[in-house]
Scaffold this active site. Structure first.
Site, PDB file in Angstrom:
ATOM      1  CG  ASP A  90      -2.343  -0.485   0.803  1.00  0.00           C
ATOM      2  OD1 ASP A  90      -2.776  -0.136  -0.310  1.00  0.00           O
ATOM      3  OD2 ASP A  90      -2.985  -1.193   1.589  1.00  0.00           O
ATOM      4  CD  GLU A 120      -4.199   2.235  -2.587  1.00  0.00           C
ATOM      5  OE1 GLU A 120      -4.229   1.606  -1.514  1.00  0.00           O
ATOM      6  OE2 GLU A 120      -4.500   1.717  -3.673  1.00  0.00           O
ATOM      7  CG  HIS A 123      -5.963   1.116   2.016  1.00  0.00           C
ATOM      8  ND1 HIS A 123      -6.005   0.664   0.721  1.00  0.00           N
ATOM      9  CD2 HIS A 123      -7.243   1.489   2.309  1.00  0.00           C
ATOM     10  CE1 HIS A 123      -7.232   0.758   0.255  1.00  0.00           C
ATOM     11  NE2 HIS A 123      -7.997   1.269   1.196  1.00  0.00           N
ATOM     12  CE1 TYR A 127      -3.109  -3.021   5.950  1.00  0.00           C
ATOM     13  CE2 TYR A 127      -1.732  -1.543   4.664  1.00  0.00           C
ATOM     14  CZ  TYR A 127      -2.735  -2.474   4.728  1.00  0.00           C
ATOM     15  OH  TYR A 127      -3.386  -2.859   3.578  1.00  0.00           O
ATOM     16  CD  GLU A 187      -5.071  -1.107  -6.248  1.00  0.00           C
ATOM     17  OE1 GLU A 187      -5.638  -1.569  -5.248  1.00  0.00           O
ATOM     18  OE2 GLU A 187      -4.631   0.056  -6.313  1.00  0.00           O
ATOM     19  CD  GLU A 221      -6.321  -1.973  -2.020  1.00  0.00           C
ATOM     20  OE1 GLU A 221      -6.415  -1.274  -3.047  1.00  0.00           O
ATOM     21  OE2 GLU A 221      -5.552  -1.684  -1.085  1.00  0.00           O
ATOM     22  CG  HIS A 224      -8.246   1.190  -5.492  1.00  0.00           C
ATOM     23  ND1 HIS A 224      -7.349   1.283  -4.436  1.00  0.00           N
ATOM     24  CD2 HIS A 224      -9.264   2.039  -5.194  1.00  0.00           C
ATOM     25  CE1 HIS A 224      -7.820   2.137  -3.550  1.00  0.00           C
ATOM     26  NE2 HIS A 224      -8.979   2.612  -3.974  1.00  0.00           N
TER      27      HIS A 224
HETATM   28 ZN    ZN Z   1      -4.619  -0.068  -0.649  1.00  0.00          ZN
HETATM   29 ZN    ZN Z   2      -5.565   0.171  -4.056  1.00  0.00          ZN
END
Ligand code: ZN
Ligand code: ZN
Length: 347
Positions: A90, A120, A123, A127, A187, A221, A224
């Site tokens: 990511d 992104e 994302h 994490y 993706e 994703e 995407h």
């Molecule tokens: Zn992502």
């Molecule tokens: Zn993505």
């Protein structure tokens, strides 16, 4: 084929028309009227992307905080390694979306890429958020070092690294097309053995907060992947001189190599994780590769894997009903029937 470097699109160029004359290397003023764009159906894609808005800290991690300590050692190790992997996928996506946008001479593509880049970024934040909920600062850092140090992960990511950096150094149509191929792989396939690990925990009622977050990422994703494969087809159609047998062979070879590396990675990281059958996982990876090839207007390369061999996965990403309510209640999603799907039938 002569290599002609693309120039970055002008930010504003009143001499050019508002409606783009080409996605890359075309002309456009920089003014966007969504009702007058070169590919009108991309407005719907933009609206779907925007509609998926979410933030990392909306997901309640309190159950996971307590539960992490009760996972087996193998599960804990895989959990940290897979978060490490996802963060190395990511991270570059945020910037690659920006780079594609800088060279796109179509303001609708620039806007869609801006939304993808924002997602992104979320994302990546997620994490850090999940790891800070379940492990110490030192263990978090260790997980984020894997993309730089773990030999199998480095091997698995070497071709993406090479292709993504080639686009930075040589912004040509060819490198854009190749970057779109790797972005589709990323993706549409590279994330998915990692996603499966978290859904497998969730189906045992473990770490449901993390898997909720992963479902959100997964939903993004899928969108995407859908847009990137559209962008690939449109760019190839506008530049037919690249639509050669040689280029198609390159795409198929890239897919085959990526599938092999992904299977090797999944065998390494998911070995001895209860509930995951590694042969089924290999079939799932091939199924995802077929799916992306079809979306890109190409042929399947694994005819024996046109169906999803891990149907149970669908319950975990398909449980979207247009509201976020059931996610915040964090109720067990064990019993979602796959017949109750509502459009997310891609897994
Ligand atoms: Zn992502
Ligand atoms: Zn993505």
């Amino acid at each position: 084929m002569p290599k002609s470097m693309l120039e970055k699109a002008k930010t504003l160029e009143p001499a050019n028309p508002n409606k783009s004359t080409g996605i890359f290397g075309g002309k456009s003023s920089g003014i966007l009227n969504w009702n007058d764009i070169a590919y009108p159906h991309w407005y719907k894609m933009y609206k779907r992307l925007i509609g998926n808005y979410w933030q990392a800290d909306e997901v309640n991690m309190s159950g996971d905080v307590k539960q992490f300590a009760t996972l087996t050692d193998k599960e804990k190790e895989a959990y940290l390694k897979i978060i490490g992997l996802l963060s190395t996928l990511d991270g570059p996506q945020t910037r690659t979306a920006l780079l594609l946008s800088l060279y796109a001479t179509d303001a609708s593509v620039q806007s869609i890429m801006a939304v993808i880049a924002q997602q992104e970024a979320v994302h990546n934040e997620s994490y850090s958020y999940v790891l800070s909920s379940v492990v110490s600062f030192d263990e978090q850092n260790e997980s984020f070092q894997l993309g730089r140090k773990d030999p199998i992960l480095l091997k698995r990511n070497a071709i993406i690294t090479e292709q993504y950096n080639a686009f930075v150094e040589e912004p040509t149509i060819e490198n854009i097309l190749k970057t779109l191929v790797y972005t589709s792989l990323l993706e549409g396939m590279f994330f998915y053995s990692g996603f499966a690990f978290f859904y497998n925990l969730a189906r045992q009622n473990k770490m449901v907060g993390t898997s909720t977050m992963i479902s959100y990422i997964n939903r993004d994703e899928l969108e995407h992947g859908r847009f990137i494969s559209e962008l690939f087809r449109a760019t190839l159609a506008e530049n037919p001189e690249y639509n050669t047998a040689e280029f198609n062979d390159w795409v198929y070879e890239s897919f085959k190599t990526s599938v092999e590396l992904e299977i090797e990675w999944s065998n390494y990281v998911l070995a001895e994780v209860e509930g995951i059958d590694l042969n089924e996982m290999a079939g799932y990876i091939k199924y995802r590769a077929n799916k992306m090839l079809r979306m890109m207007g190409l042929s399947e390369i694994y005819p024996e894997h046109v169906d999803n061999p891990m149907k149970w996965i669908r319950a975990y990403v398909d449980n979207f009903d247009g509201t976020k309510t059931d996610f915040f209640e964090q109720k067990s999603r064990q019993y979602t029937k796959t017949s109750d799907l509502n459009g997310f039938d891609d897994l």
